[in-house]
Design a protein around this motif. Structure first.
Motif, mmCIF file in Angstrom:
data_model
loop_
_atom_site.group_PDB
_atom_site.id
_atom_site.type_symbol
_atom_site.label_atom_id
_atom_site.label_comp_id
_atom_site.label_asym_id
_atom_site.label_seq_id
_atom_site.Cartn_x
_atom_site.Cartn_y
_atom_site.Cartn_z
ATOM 1 N N TYR A 56 0.801 -1.234 0.000
ATOM 2 C CA TYR A 56 0.000 0.000 0.000
ATOM 3 C C TYR A 56 0.830 1.278 0.000
ATOM 4 C CZ TYR A 56 1.159 -1.330 4.816
ATOM 5 O OH TYR A 56 1.827 -1.757 5.933
ATOM 6 N N CYS A 57 2.155 1.159 0.209
ATOM 7 C CA CYS A 57 2.937 2.345 0.575
ATOM 8 C C CYS A 57 3.837 2.843 -0.552
ATOM 9 C CB CYS A 57 3.772 2.021 1.803
ATOM 10 S SG CYS A 57 4.856 3.378 2.302
ATOM 11 N N ARG A 95 2.519 0.774 13.914
ATOM 12 C CA ARG A 95 1.156 0.320 13.626
ATOM 13 C C ARG A 95 1.141 -1.182 13.401
ATOM 14 N NH1 ARG A 95 -1.785 4.576 9.545
ATOM 15 N NH2 ARG A 95 -1.979 6.325 11.006
ATOM 16 N N GLU A 111 -1.120 -2.607 11.640
ATOM 17 C CA GLU A 111 -1.617 -2.620 10.245
ATOM 18 C C GLU A 111 -2.827 -3.535 10.023
ATOM 19 O OE1 GLU A 111 -0.424 -0.196 8.708
ATOM 20 O OE2 GLU A 111 1.694 0.029 9.172
ATOM 21 N N MET A 170 -4.793 1.386 8.888
ATOM 22 C CA MET A 170 -5.511 2.202 7.904
ATOM 23 C C MET A 170 -6.939 1.684 7.802
ATOM 24 S SD MET A 170 -2.647 2.069 4.971
ATOM 25 C CE MET A 170 -2.166 0.434 5.430
ATOM 26 N N PRO A 229 -7.375 7.069 7.041
ATOM 27 C CA PRO A 229 -7.875 6.395 5.845
ATOM 28 C C PRO A 229 -6.722 5.916 4.967
ATOM 29 C CG PRO A 229 -7.948 8.772 5.540
ATOM 30 C CD PRO A 229 -7.498 8.538 6.966
ATOM 31 N N PHE A 230 -6.916 4.802 4.303
ATOM 32 C CA PHE A 230 -6.015 4.398 3.224
ATOM 33 C C PHE A 230 -6.183 5.404 2.082
ATOM 34 C CE2 PHE A 230 -6.034 2.447 -1.014
ATOM 35 C CZ PHE A 230 -4.691 2.140 -1.128
ATOM 36 N N ILE A 231 -5.067 5.806 1.491
ATOM 37 C CA ILE A 231 -5.108 6.687 0.312
ATOM 38 C C ILE A 231 -4.210 6.067 -0.745
ATOM 39 C CG2 ILE A 231 -4.624 9.012 -0.585
ATOM 40 C CD1 ILE A 231 -4.935 10.093 2.276
ATOM 41 N N ILE A 257 4.183 8.757 1.100
ATOM 42 C CA ILE A 257 3.586 7.456 1.450
ATOM 43 C C ILE A 257 2.361 7.206 0.583
ATOM 44 C CG2 ILE A 257 2.562 6.131 3.328
ATOM 45 C CD1 ILE A 257 3.972 7.845 5.312
ATOM 46 N N TYR A 258 1.592 8.286 0.343
ATOM 47 C CA TYR A 258 0.379 8.191 -0.464
ATOM 48 C C TYR A 258 0.227 9.484 -1.252
ATOM 49 C CZ TYR A 258 -1.027 10.425 3.888
ATOM 50 O OH TYR A 258 -1.071 11.233 4.992
HETATM 51 N N1 5AD Z 1 -2.501 5.430 2.794
HETATM 52 C C1 5AD Z 1 -2.614 5.756 4.095
HETATM 53 N N2 5AD Z 1 -1.725 5.403 5.040
HETATM 54 C C2 5AD Z 1 -0.640 4.721 4.631
HETATM 55 N N3 5AD Z 1 0.391 4.228 5.295
HETATM 56 C C3 5AD Z 1 1.222 3.616 4.436
HETATM 57 N N4 5AD Z 1 0.726 3.690 3.188
HETATM 58 C C4 5AD Z 1 -0.439 4.373 3.281
HETATM 59 C C5 5AD Z 1 -1.428 4.750 2.346
HETATM 60 N N5 5AD Z 1 -1.319 4.429 1.066
HETATM 61 C C6 5AD Z 1 0.504 4.276 6.762
HETATM 62 C C7 5AD Z 1 0.744 2.890 7.316
HETATM 63 C C8 5AD Z 1 2.100 2.971 7.937
HETATM 64 C C9 5AD Z 1 2.405 4.442 8.007
HETATM 65 C C10 5AD Z 1 3.825 4.708 7.628
HETATM 66 O O1 5AD Z 1 1.568 5.089 7.092
HETATM 67 O O2 5AD Z 1 -0.252 2.537 8.265
HETATM 68 O O3 5AD Z 1 2.168 2.427 9.222
#
Ligand code: 5AD
Ligand code: SF4
Length: 337
Positions: free
Chosen positions: A58-59, A150, A152, A191, A221-223, A297-298
């Motif tokens: 995701y990162c 985290r 995760e 996330m 939120p995941f982004i 990261i996003y």
């Molecule tokens: N969207 C949101 N949060 C993210 N993280 C990593 N990738 C994303 C993403 N795409 C968060 C993870 C990690 C932290 C570094 O950032 O939860 O622990």
């Protein structure tokens, strides 16, 4: 909130919307207010390295993302960031980075010692991923008092689905247990909306957090980041993030819960909405301006405006518009409040 909430009850709370969700969040905000007043703590975030040996799906900093711009701050630059932050009134410095082999204990221990010696009334938080128990011990002895890692995903199958095979669910949980056992104020989190995650998975996360009782819980939120395998996925649901924050506040009333940058990135009034759902921490970015866009990261990660440590006056104004202030204290976890 009664701890023995069943998975069905938890799912109903997570799924609440409209008036019900408002009631949940109001209860959480009232709990925060009783313990902390209408005030939030600040943590200055210094992103010390964008190198990472890991490949989380995701990162944007994952090692296979060859388009990521990599940088590493020097110890002198990091201390300079702390100096700027200290002058602005910050009393917690969070050294965050990818799992960068450069930052061995031989290099990190003297850095932590020097920050602690220079700013004896500030707290040093580390957020540098999985390290050995011995490393955590050495860094704790050097004066780091908090660590963010985290979990995760509490569901092992979800954890496996969002990480490459060489990463281990067990290793992550063991690392968190080491941190807690060493007396770190420890942060867990996850996330919301990462691909493959169900509401039941989030209920499992909440159960795990309740069982381990970390002092800090980061939920955002995941982004999607375009240069990752999840680049085409949708961002997480803000309502679900806010419900989750509220539930954690009610279950762990003394926890330190940030209004995350990810939420502020998706939502212009993310700080307010998180605080009005029980969050009590904001983490302004203290990294040198020149590297901020590289810690990607996003997509679109906010690092300016009230997310930036140089704009604390603006943050104060933003908070005062809904009746909150900044608490410039160190903000250690305190369950005797
Ligand atoms: N969207 C949101 N949060 C993210 N993280 C990593 N990738 C994303 C993403 N795409 C968060 C993870 C990690 C932290 C570094 O950032 O939860 O622990
Ligand atoms: Fe590295 Fe952390 Fe990103 Fe995973 S989430 S790739 S460990 S920086």
């Amino acid at each position: 909130m009664k701890p023995q909430l069943s998975p069905i009850e938890l799912r109903a709370l997570l799924n609440s919307r409209g008036e019900e969700a408002q009631y949940l969040r109001d209860c959480a905000a009232r709990t925060s207010e009783e313990l902390f007043g209408r005030a939030v703590y600040l943590r200055g975030l210094i992103e010390i390295s964008s190198y990472c040996r890991n490949n989380c799906l995701y990162c944007g900093l994952r090692r296979d993302n060859t388009s990521a711009e990599r940088y590493r701050l020097t110890a002198e630059q990091i201390i300079e960031c702390c100096q700027h932050g200290y002058k602005a009134g910050l009393r917690t410095f969070v050294l965050q980075g990818g799992e960068d082999g450069y930052w061995t204990d031989e290099r990190l221990v003297p850095l932590v010692e020097s920050i602690v010696a220079t700013f004896p009334d500030a707290a040093v938080t580390l957020s540098l991923g999985e390290r050995s128990a011995d490393s955590y011990k050495a860094l704790r002895a050097a004066g780091a008092s908090r660590y963010l890692l985290r979990h995760e995903a509490a569901s092992e199958s979800l954890y496996r689905a969002i990480h490459p095979a060489e990463m281990s669910y067990r290793a992550r949980l063991e690392a968190i247990e080491h941190l807690l056992a060493l007396g770190y104020q420890t942060g867990m989190g996850m996330m919301i909306g990462v691909p493959g995650q169900s509401v039941d998975d989030i209920a499992e996360d909440i159960k795990l957090i309740y069982n381990l009782k970390p002092q800090m819980v980061g939920i955002g939120p995941f982004i999607p980041h375009p240069a990752t395998p999840f680049g085409g996925a949708e961002a997480g649901d803000i309502e679900l993030v806010l419900n989750c924050i509220a539930i954690i506040r009610l279950m762990l009333p003394h926890a330190l819960i940030p209004a995350t940058t990810a939420l502020a990135t998706l939502c212009h009034d993310g700080h307010r909405r998180a605080i009005e759902a029980g969050a009590n921490v904001i983490m302004p970015n203290l990294s040198p301006a020149a590297v901020r866009s590289k810690y990607s990261i996003y997509a679109g990660k906010a690092a300016s405006g009230t997310e930036a440590a140089e704009n604390l006056r603006d943050l104060e104004a933003e908070l005062s518009a809904f009746g909150y202030t900044i608490n410039y204290g160190k903000g250690d976890y305190n369950d005797t409040l």
